[in-house]
Scaffold this active site. Structure first.
Site, short mmCIF file in Angstrom:
data_model
loop_
_atom_site.label_atom_id
_atom_site.label_comp_id
_atom_site.label_asym_id
_atom_site.label_seq_id
_atom_site.Cartn_x
_atom_site.Cartn_y
_atom_site.Cartn_z
N GLU A 139 0.85 -1.18 0.00
CA GLU A 139 0.00 0.00 0.00
C GLU A 139 0.89 1.25 0.00
OE1 GLU A 139 -1.99 0.85 3.83
OE2 GLU A 139 -1.42 -1.18 4.39
N CYS A 184 -3.48 -3.74 4.71
CA CYS A 184 -2.65 -4.81 5.28
C CYS A 184 -3.12 -6.20 4.89
CB CYS A 184 -2.61 -4.70 6.80
SG CYS A 184 -1.88 -3.18 7.34
N THR A 201 3.45 3.85 15.65
CA THR A 201 3.12 2.58 15.00
C THR A 201 3.62 2.54 13.55
OG1 THR A 201 0.91 3.26 14.27
CG2 THR A 201 1.07 2.33 16.47
N SER A 208 -10.62 2.02 14.18
CA SER A 208 -9.92 0.95 13.44
C SER A 208 -9.70 -0.26 14.35
CB SER A 208 -8.59 1.46 12.87
OG SER A 208 -7.62 1.68 13.87
N HIS A 239 -2.78 -10.16 12.64
CA HIS A 239 -2.11 -8.98 12.07
C HIS A 239 -1.62 -8.10 13.22
CE1 HIS A 239 -1.24 -5.33 10.02
NE2 HIS A 239 -2.31 -4.69 10.47
N LYS A 242 -5.21 -7.56 21.84
CA LYS A 242 -6.63 -7.23 22.04
C LYS A 242 -7.53 -8.20 21.28
CE LYS A 242 -6.23 -2.27 22.91
NZ LYS A 242 -6.65 -0.93 22.51
N ASN A 256 5.11 -1.55 12.41
CA ASN A 256 4.09 -2.00 11.47
C ASN A 256 4.71 -2.05 10.08
OD1 ASN A 256 1.74 -2.72 10.20
ND2 ASN A 256 0.57 -0.91 10.79
N SER A 273 -7.27 -2.66 6.70
CA SER A 273 -8.24 -1.59 6.88
C SER A 273 -8.98 -1.33 5.58
CB SER A 273 -7.53 -0.31 7.32
OG SER A 273 -7.18 -0.40 8.67
P1 HMG Z 1 -3.46 6.96 21.29
O1 HMG Z 1 -4.57 7.96 21.23
O2 HMG Z 1 -2.10 7.49 21.47
O3 HMG Z 1 -3.71 5.86 22.37
O4 HMG Z 1 -3.52 6.10 19.93
P2 HMG Z 1 -4.24 5.82 23.85
O5 HMG Z 1 -4.12 7.15 24.53
O6 HMG Z 1 -5.57 5.16 23.83
O7 HMG Z 1 -3.15 4.84 24.48
C1 HMG Z 1 -2.84 3.62 23.90
C2 HMG Z 1 -2.76 2.59 25.02
O8 HMG Z 1 -1.68 2.94 25.91
C3 HMG Z 1 -4.01 2.52 25.89
O9 HMG Z 1 -4.21 1.15 26.21
C4 HMG Z 1 -3.59 3.26 27.15
O10 HMG Z 1 -4.30 2.87 28.33
C5 HMG Z 1 -2.14 2.85 27.26
P3 HMG Z 1 -5.50 0.39 25.62
O11 HMG Z 1 -6.69 1.06 26.19
O12 HMG Z 1 -5.46 0.53 24.12
O13 HMG Z 1 -5.32 -1.02 26.09
N1 HMG Z 1 -1.30 3.77 28.05
C6 HMG Z 1 -0.36 3.36 28.92
N2 HMG Z 1 0.06 2.13 29.27
C7 HMG Z 1 1.09 2.02 30.16
N3 HMG Z 1 1.68 3.14 30.75
C8 HMG Z 1 1.28 4.37 30.42
C9 HMG Z 1 0.23 4.53 29.47
N4 HMG Z 1 -0.39 5.61 28.93
C10 HMG Z 1 -1.32 5.13 28.07
N5 HMG Z 1 1.88 5.43 30.97
C11 HMG Z 1 -3.57 4.27 18.41
C12 HMG Z 1 -3.21 4.73 19.82
C13 HMG Z 1 -3.22 2.82 18.22
C14 HMG Z 1 -5.08 4.47 18.17
C15 HMG Z 1 -2.76 5.16 17.42
O14 HMG Z 1 -1.40 4.86 17.56
C16 HMG Z 1 -3.15 4.99 15.97
O15 HMG Z 1 -4.06 5.64 15.48
N6 HMG Z 1 -2.46 4.07 15.21
C17 HMG Z 1 -2.73 3.83 13.80
C18 HMG Z 1 -3.98 3.00 13.56
C19 HMG Z 1 -3.80 1.55 13.95
O16 HMG Z 1 -2.71 1.03 14.04
N7 HMG Z 1 -4.94 0.83 14.11
C20 HMG Z 1 -4.91 -0.58 14.44
C21 HMG Z 1 -6.12 -1.33 13.91
S1 HMG Z 1 -6.32 -1.10 12.14
C22 HMG Z 1 -5.07 -2.10 11.45
O17 HMG Z 1 -4.50 -2.91 12.11
C23 HMG Z 1 -4.73 -1.85 10.03
C24 HMG Z 1 -3.45 -1.05 9.78
O18 HMG Z 1 -2.32 -1.88 9.96
C25 HMG Z 1 -3.47 -0.41 8.40
C26 HMG Z 1 -3.70 -1.30 7.19
O19 HMG Z 1 -4.55 -2.20 7.15
O20 HMG Z 1 -3.05 -0.99 6.18
C27 HMG Z 1 -3.31 0.10 10.76
#
Ligand code: HMG
Length: 398
Positions: free
Chosen positions: A88, A120, A161, A210, A242, A251, A285, A318
């Site tokens: 991609e 992906c 990521t 996502s 994945h 998760k 990733n 996605s």
């Molecule tokens: P964010 O807003 O930074 O996350 O975005 P957050 O504030 O929710 O924190 C993440 C986790 O860290 C949470 O845990 C917090 O509690 C924890 P969770 O509730 O998720 O279990 N946390 C802590 N833990 C320990 N000590 C601390 C602490 N502080 C917080 N001090 C997000 C996170 C993944 C959403 C962001 O990075 C993002 O948007 N990433 C890109 C999208 C993505 O990867 N999505 C995954 C599913 S889609 C997919 O897999 C397809 C993909 O690969 C693309 C494709 O298909 O081509 C992405």
């Protein structure tokens, strides 16, 4: 669900696998400190420790060729009748990346060379296409290469990521590593969880949404497979998911806890999951290659698996397409692995400072038709192929 047919009793699957990642990385503690975030959020909350960073000379074509180069014999270069590059991070709107890769790998002209895109999920589409191809073409092999550079942008929630790398897989009859079952479970549903418009070099994501779609589709496919007898947990020695970041796979897997499957089965899948994320936690990733990096990580880091063990693979792209399929480890599969080389590649990478990372992230190829000489960032022996520069709007590979 996939229809069954007369050729289903022919054993097909992954005969060889190798991966390549560029020789620069960013330590995520450095990233956390620079962004004013508690490092544990990245190390535990996201579950990642490092991410590979690609310089301009390691684009998806160079990485793809570097992943496949060491694993192909001269005979195989002639036997490959289908070459799929799944990505991609495409470099051209028209010409398939596979054609550049065919050239760099010195493959025969007697093949179909195509590029597949569906976030992906692309490489899984390629693997399934390749299985069908080798079933119906005795004597021919298929090469599927997943190659991507994950980019969300500096100081964005997705930044932690990111990653870069390629996984190459040779698909054959009577494979030496993983025989893939013909029955698989899949679903496509248009969603706006993650996308990258043509004008953008970085992806956009509705992060939390996502995660919900990823988990929701996994649950649906698991239930379907279980209903039809394919996902019988007792028969499964490992389940790969994945891995955009390791917490995401965790998760998905956790949905099988809470009594959904027997505790002993859940514990076994959870223990094996830990071995599947060893490489991904250090690479980041790599989009469509991520689940196949997880497969390699499991096979090279888990010493308790054995031939005959059955493995499940949940592929998610996605947009969204998801597929859950199964395979069986083949006798002698360990002979096909090379943990030492892969560990050396990961440990031999150069650590970037934040300013070096930001400069590398922001570097761009010229777009005005002028000549550009990139110089070479990666002199590692495992990176013989590289992008040398641009000339008259064309990429120049060496
Ligand atoms: P964010 O807003 O930074 O996350 O975005 P957050 O504030 O929710 O924190 C993440 C986790 O860290 C949470 O845990 C917090 O509690 C924890 P969770 O509730 O998720 O279990 N946390 C802590 N833990 C320990 N000590 C601390 C602490 N502080 C917080 N001090 C997000 C996170 C993944 C959403 C962001 O990075 C993002 O948007 N990433 C890109 C999208 C993505 O990867 N999505 C995954 C599913 S889609 C997919 O897999 C397809 C993909 O690969 C693309 C494709 O298909 O081509 C992405």
């Amino acid at each position: 669900m996939k229809e069954t047919n007369a050729t289903d009793n022919i054993k097909v699957g992954i005969d060889k696998i190798n991966f390549y990642t560029p020789n620069h990385y960013l330590d995520l503690v450095d990233l956390a400190e620079a962004r004013g975030v508690d490092p544990n959020k990245f190390l535990i909350g996201i579950g990642q420790s490092k991410m590979s960073v690609a310089a301009l000379d390691q684009d998806i074509v160079a990485m793809a060729a570097n992943a496949a180069e060491p694993m192909l014999t001269d005979n195989e270069r002639q036997e490959i009748g289908l070459l799929v590059v799944a990505t991609e991070s495409g470099i051209d709107q028209s010409k398939a990346a596979a054609l550049f890769v065919q050239d760099l790998l010195r493959l025969s002209a007697n093949l179909r060379a195509i590029e597949i895109k569906e976030a992906c999920y692309g490489a899984t589409a390629g693997i399934q296409l390749a299985c069908d191809y080798v079933r119906s073409h005795p004597g021919r092999k298929a090469l599927v290469i997943a190659s991507d550079i994950a980019r969300y942008g500096l100081a964005t929630p997705g930044e932690v990521t990111q990653g870069a790398g390629s996984v190459a897989m040779l698909v054959t009859r009577n494979p030496e590593i993983l025989a893939i079952e013909p029955e698989s479970f899949y679903e496509s549903r248009s969603t706006g969880d993650f996308w990258r418009p043509n004008y953008s070099t970085v992806a956009f994501a509705r992060g939390k949404f996502s995660e919900e779609v990823y988990v929701g589709m996994f649950e649906e496919l698991w239930d379907k497979a279980q209903e039809l007898g394919s996902a019988n947990p007792e028969s499964l020695q490992a389940l790969l998911l994945h891995i955009p970041f390791s917490k995401m796979g965790r998760k998905g897997l956790r949905t099988l806890g809470n009594g959904k499957i027997d505790e002993a089965d859940y514990m076994r899948l959870t223990e094996r999951f830990e071995q599947s994320i060893v490489y991904g936690k250090e690479v980041g990733n790599i989009y469509t290659g991520s689940i196949y990096l997880a497969l390699l990580s499991l096979l090279e880091n888990d010493e308790s698996l054995k031939p005959g063990d059955r493995i499940g693979l949940y592929s998610y792209g996605s947009g969204s397409v998801a597929e859950l399929y199964f395979g069986t480890l083949q006798p002698g599969y360990t002979q096909r692995l090379d943990a030492q080389t892969h560990r050396a590649m990961l440990d031999g990478r150069e650590r970037l400072s934040m300013s070096e990372y930001e400069a590398m992230f922001s570097a761009e190829l010229v777009r005005d038709g002028s000549e550009q000489d990139l110089g070479r960032s990666d002199h590692a022996a495992n990176a013989p192929h590289y992008l040398a520069g641009m000339k008259a709007h064309e990429r120049q590979y060496r």
